[in-house]
Design a protein around this motif. Structure first.
Motif, PDB file in Angstrom:
ATOM      1  N   THR A 275       0.815  -1.228   0.043  1.00 30.29           N
ATOM      2  CA  THR A 275       0.107  -0.022   0.083  1.00 30.29           C
ATOM      3  C   THR A 275       0.822   1.132   0.032  1.00 30.29           C
ATOM      4  O   THR A 275       0.238   2.331   0.044  1.00 30.29           O
TER       5      THR A 275
ATOM      6  N   TYR B  93       2.918   2.293  -2.377  1.00 32.23           N
ATOM      7  CA  TYR B  93       3.350   2.812  -3.689  1.00 32.23           C
ATOM      8  C   TYR B  93       2.916   4.139  -3.852  1.00 32.23           C
ATOM      9  O   TYR B  93       2.152   4.665  -3.289  1.00 32.23           O
TER      10      TYR B  93
ATOM     11  N   PHE C 212      -1.600   4.875  -9.851  1.00 31.64           N
ATOM     12  CA  PHE C 212      -2.822   4.307 -10.161  1.00 31.64           C
ATOM     13  C   PHE C 212      -4.096   5.464 -10.117  1.00 31.64           C
ATOM     14  O   PHE C 212      -5.116   4.930 -10.278  1.00 31.64           O
TER      15      PHE C 212
ATOM     16  N   GLU D 252      -7.305  -5.897  -9.054  1.00 31.07           N
ATOM     17  CA  GLU D 252      -6.124  -6.153  -8.317  1.00 31.07           C
ATOM     18  C   GLU D 252      -5.029  -6.555  -9.226  1.00 31.07           C
ATOM     19  O   GLU D 252      -3.918  -6.582  -8.888  1.00 31.07           O
TER      20      GLU D 252
ATOM     21  N   LYS E 268      -4.063  -5.000 -11.725  1.00 33.09           N
ATOM     22  CA  LYS E 268      -3.023  -3.953 -12.287  1.00 33.09           C
ATOM     23  C   LYS E 268      -1.908  -3.790 -11.102  1.00 33.09           C
ATOM     24  O   LYS E 268      -0.659  -3.656 -11.649  1.00 33.09           O
ATOM     25  N   TYR E 269      -2.158  -4.187  -9.598  1.00 31.28           N
ATOM     26  CA  TYR E 269      -1.105  -4.125  -8.931  1.00 31.28           C
ATOM     27  C   TYR E 269      -0.005  -5.103  -9.360  1.00 31.28           C
ATOM     28  O   TYR E 269       1.322  -4.995  -9.251  1.00 31.28           O
TER      29      TYR E 269
ATOM     30  N   LEU F 254       3.727  -3.348 -10.240  1.00 34.06           N
ATOM     31  CA  LEU F 254       4.386  -3.042  -8.804  1.00 34.06           C
ATOM     32  C   LEU F 254       5.487  -4.313  -8.573  1.00 34.06           C
ATOM     33  O   LEU F 254       5.097  -5.518  -9.061  1.00 34.06           O
TER      34      LEU F 254
ATOM     35  N   GLY G 184       7.277  -2.999  -3.960  1.00 35.53           N
ATOM     36  CA  GLY G 184       6.264  -1.859  -3.618  1.00 35.53           C
ATOM     37  C   GLY G 184       6.491  -0.795  -4.800  1.00 35.53           C
ATOM     38  O   GLY G 184       5.700   0.067  -5.016  1.00 35.53           O
TER      39      GLY G 184
ATOM     40  N   THR H 199       7.760   0.500  -8.867  1.00 42.01           N
ATOM     41  CA  THR H 199       7.712   0.137 -10.276  1.00 42.01           C
ATOM     42  C   THR H 199       8.607   0.528 -11.338  1.00 42.01           C
ATOM     43  O   THR H 199       9.462   1.607 -11.203  1.00 42.01           O
TER      44      THR H 199
ATOM     45  N   TRP I  60       0.840  -1.741 -16.974  1.00 42.69           N
ATOM     46  CA  TRP I  60      -0.049  -0.868 -16.557  1.00 42.69           C
ATOM     47  C   TRP I  60      -0.023   0.335 -17.140  1.00 42.69           C
ATOM     48  O   TRP I  60       1.062   1.193 -16.893  1.00 42.69           O
TER      49      TRP I  60
ATOM     50  N   CYS J  35       6.119  -4.491 -13.491  1.00 37.94           N
ATOM     51  CA  CYS J  35       6.973  -5.303 -12.461  1.00 37.94           C
ATOM     52  C   CYS J  35       8.292  -5.624 -12.748  1.00 37.94           C
ATOM     53  O   CYS J  35       9.002  -6.223 -12.217  1.00 37.94           O
TER      54      CYS J  35
ATOM     55  N   SER K  15       8.885   3.001  -3.783  1.00 33.61           N
ATOM     56  CA  SER K  15       7.518   3.234  -2.896  1.00 33.61           C
ATOM     57  C   SER K  15       7.840   4.252  -2.035  1.00 33.61           C
ATOM     58  O   SER K  15       8.939   4.838  -2.132  1.00 33.61           O
TER      59      SER K  15
END
Length: 298
Positions: free
Chosen positions: A2, A4, A9, A147, A149-150, A154, A163, A165, A227, A248, A288
């Motif tokens: 969480t 990032y 996004f 989800e 997309k994460y 990432l 965390g 990218t 993404w 990623c 991150s």
């Protein structure tokens, strides 16, 4: 994960800027101080994604260099196309809903970095109609949903830079007049989707050299999802797309670029390159928020 950078996004913003800098100073403390000043938002509605090229990150915080970060190098295609590099050091993507505030933030970043860097590229853009490219086709239709997309964007837990990218920026200039001379049915074959309702072509209707076919890549059975957060730009002088993607693993971008250039076994180039020209290209790493704070510590 969480922590990032939230701008990665953000799907609500409709005004954008991307600015790229070559850092000329060798004083690490001065560089970090300037970046800390630059990333402070001018307004709570503004979000900023900051990312670092490999050379700069090696200089200011080598312990935070993720394993797969590299500098982008010009790629030449087998069929006469190429994708040039303008690899730089420091990248900012600004997202907002007010053109004045996005400009204020752009100026603040430039002024904060004045004296330690030179501007390599700065492009303003916007959300065009219902998320369309200037060609009139919906952009980003193949983005992973929810989800997923994460997972696509990432760096996973356990890897260096988790965390964060990997970021790829690439500026494209469209020859819209040439593209718009094509009948809509031909345009749809170039893109691989219908123009009005953005339905992917199927079966024999989908050319192997359409944009969708060339970028819908798999490797060892795994879909190379990324993404996309691209934005259009336009004026009487230039019209195009600032292609921005978070991934990623940069290999996912590499394989798509090679497929567009015709550098894979089937030898097909992306038809879109007959109507749009890449004029820049660069990789960077967006850590991150926790790692960013550590990187920028004195």
């Amino acid at each position: 994960m969480t922590n990032y950078q939230l701008g990665i996004f953000n799907e609500e913003g409709n005004i954008f800027n991307v600015s790229e800098f070559e850092v000329t100073s060798s004083d690490v403390s001065t560089i970090k101080k300037a970046i800390r000043k630059a990333v402070k938002p001018v307004d709570e509605t503004i979000e900023i994604v900051v990312s670092f090229g490999k050379t700069l990150l090696e200089k200011i915080s080598p312990n935070h260099l993720p394993d797969k970060l590299k500098s982008f190098e010009t790629i030449k295609g087998k069929n006469g196309h190429e994708m040039p590099s303008n690899q730089s050091d420091l990248y900012f993507r600004i997202i907002g809903g007010d053109a004045s505030l996005v400009l204020d933030q752009t100026i603040k970043i430039q002024e904060a970095l004045d004296g330690i860097s030179e501007v390599v590229l700065s492009e303003n853009g916007f959300k065009y109609k219902d998320c369309r490219d200037l060609t009139g086709f919906v952009d980003g239709s193949a983005n992973p949903k929810e989800e997923k997309k994460y997972l696509a964007a990432l760096i996973p837990e356990g890897e260096k830079g988790e965390g964060g990218t990997y970021v790829f920026h690439q500026k494209w200039i469209h020859n819209l007049q040439k593209f718009n001379e094509l009948p809509v049915g031909v345009q749809e074959k170039v893109i691989g989707r219908t123009k009005v309702d953005s339905i992917e072509l199927e079966g024999d209707d989908m050319p192997v050299d359409s944009h969708v076919s060339r970028t819908d890549a798999k490797h060892d059975g795994v879909a190379m999802k990324i993404w996309r957060r691209s934005f259009p730009f336009g004026s009487a002088k230039e019209k195009g797309l600032m292609f921005i993607t978070y991934t990623c693993d940069p290999f996912r971008v590499d394989i798509q670029l090679d497929r567009m250039l015709g550098n894979t076994e089937d030898g097909h180039s992306d038809q879109i390159m007959n109507y749009s020209t890449a004029v820049s290209g660069a990789y960077s790493f967006a850590p991150s928020t926790l790692e960013l704070a550590t990187i920028l510590e004195d």
